[in-house]
Design an enzyme around this catalytic site. Sequence first.
Site, PDB file in Angstrom:
ATOM      1  N   HIS A   1      41.344 -11.151  -6.221  1.00  0.00           N
ATOM      2  CA  HIS A   1      40.311 -10.376  -6.915  1.00  0.00           C
ATOM      3  C   HIS A   1      39.446 -11.224  -7.846  1.00  0.00           C
ATOM      4  CE1 HIS A   1      39.586  -5.999  -8.492  1.00  0.00           C
ATOM      5  NE2 HIS A   1      38.464  -6.696  -8.479  1.00  0.00           N
TER       6      HIS A   1
ATOM      7  N   SER B   1      29.712   5.510  -4.850  1.00  0.00           N
ATOM      8  CA  SER B   1      29.190   6.759  -5.383  1.00  0.00           C
ATOM      9  C   SER B   1      30.236   7.842  -5.202  1.00  0.00           C
ATOM     10  CB  SER B   1      27.891   7.160  -4.674  1.00  0.00           C
ATOM     11  OG  SER B   1      27.417   8.401  -5.184  1.00  0.00           O
TER      12      SER B   1
ATOM     13  N   SER C   1      22.939   9.247   1.719  1.00  0.00           N
ATOM     14  CA  SER C   1      21.666   8.512   1.735  1.00  0.00           C
ATOM     15  C   SER C   1      21.902   6.999   1.772  1.00  0.00           C
ATOM     16  CB  SER C   1      20.803   8.896   0.531  1.00  0.00           C
ATOM     17  OG  SER C   1      21.356   8.421  -0.681  1.00  0.00           O
ATOM     18  N   ASN C   2      23.027   6.555   1.248  1.00  0.00           N
ATOM     19  CA  ASN C   2      23.321   5.127   1.261  1.00  0.00           C
ATOM     20  C   ASN C   2      23.646   4.596   2.651  1.00  0.00           C
ATOM     21  OD1 ASN C   2      22.885   4.826  -1.479  1.00  0.00           O
ATOM     22  ND2 ASN C   2      25.056   4.853  -2.037  1.00  0.00           N
TER      23      ASN C   2
ATOM     24  N   LYS D   1      42.710  -5.850  -3.026  1.00  0.00           N
ATOM     25  CA  LYS D   1      42.634  -7.099  -3.769  1.00  0.00           C
ATOM     26  C   LYS D   1      43.790  -7.189  -4.761  1.00  0.00           C
ATOM     27  CE  LYS D   1      37.681  -6.079  -4.131  1.00  0.00           C
ATOM     28  NZ  LYS D   1      37.793  -4.613  -4.160  1.00  0.00           N
TER      29      LYS D   1
ATOM     30  N   TYR E   1      42.329  -0.855  -9.031  1.00  0.00           N
ATOM     31  CA  TYR E   1      41.617   0.425  -9.048  1.00  0.00           C
ATOM     32  C   TYR E   1      42.578   1.612  -9.107  1.00  0.00           C
ATOM     33  CZ  TYR E   1      37.667  -2.346  -7.176  1.00  0.00           C
ATOM     34  OH  TYR E   1      36.689  -3.286  -6.942  1.00  0.00           O
TER      35      TYR E   1
ATOM     36  N   ASP F   1      36.371  -0.367   0.438  1.00  0.00           N
ATOM     37  CA  ASP F   1      36.758  -1.479  -0.414  1.00  0.00           C
ATOM     38  C   ASP F   1      37.512  -0.963  -1.633  1.00  0.00           C
ATOM     39  OD1 ASP F   1      36.278  -4.459  -1.201  1.00  0.00           O
ATOM     40  OD2 ASP F   1      35.664  -3.314  -2.979  1.00  0.00           O
TER      41      ASP F   1
ATOM     42  N   ARG G   1      24.294  11.180  -2.384  1.00  0.00           N
ATOM     43  CA  ARG G   1      24.053   9.751  -2.515  1.00  0.00           C
ATOM     44  C   ARG G   1      24.876   8.967  -1.506  1.00  0.00           C
ATOM     45  NH1 ARG G   1      20.179   7.156  -3.689  1.00  0.00           N
ATOM     46  NH2 ARG G   1      19.861   8.330  -5.623  1.00  0.00           N
TER      47      ARG G   1
END
Length: 259
Positions: free
Chosen positions: A93, A215, A223-224, A60, A35, A30, A220
């Site tokens: 957005h 992240s 683990s996500n 977006k 960004y 995403d 992380r």
Amino acid sequence: MPLLGFGVYQNFTTRASVLEALRAGFRHVDSAQAYRNEAAVGEAVRDSGIDRGELFITTKCISKNHGYDSTLKGVDESLAKFGFEYIDLFLIHDPYSGSERRLATYRALQDARDAGKIRSIGVSNYGIKHLEEIADAKYDMPAVNQIELHPFCQQRPIVDYCREHSIVVQAYCPIMRGKMDHPIIQTIAQNHGRDAAQVLLRWSLQKGFVPLPKSATPERIRSNTQLYDFELEPEEMEQLDGLDRGKEGSISWNPVDAP
């Protein structure tokens, strides 16, 4: 659409992070024009060696770029930055540009979809009145509404409206930007031998949302993705549901009430 997405907002190592996410099993990324990392996402996709058709990429257009001609131009610019022939999902957005420009932007996205440049159209941060505006214009309803969603900010009226109209609900800030020290969240995590982020993502999945954790930390990121070998009990879901603070629970801009 994969039911778990990787968000890249304020990610300053986007190429490396997306590569790590793809290695961890993410197939949904995403991004957004605002960004300023579409090019890095595209580079990571090419460097990954994964076939483009196996991936689901979102971007977006933010309100300052809304309008029919500017949106069409923005679609072409995003395609060039990504280096893609198409974009899977293109979202408006935010709703800040006002009714006339919102609808002109939506019409441009429909035309870009008809031209094969994007596969699906959606919105982000849309409240019920913004969604009804699309319906009143007799346009196709959006495939997606991406909103802030986590136990403290559940936006239930918007979620209910989306479900009634077969609009997929994507959840941004699903792990509350790391603010996960509430005793109920911590106790549930301990009960399952999981970390708090995994509990929050599991809650989101069991609610039928598409969470978009972000992240830049490899451990992380991995683990996500480890969410499919445990399930929250009904009473645990009820406990998390009970944490809702309404609009006061928001931790982001959450402009769903824009005029």
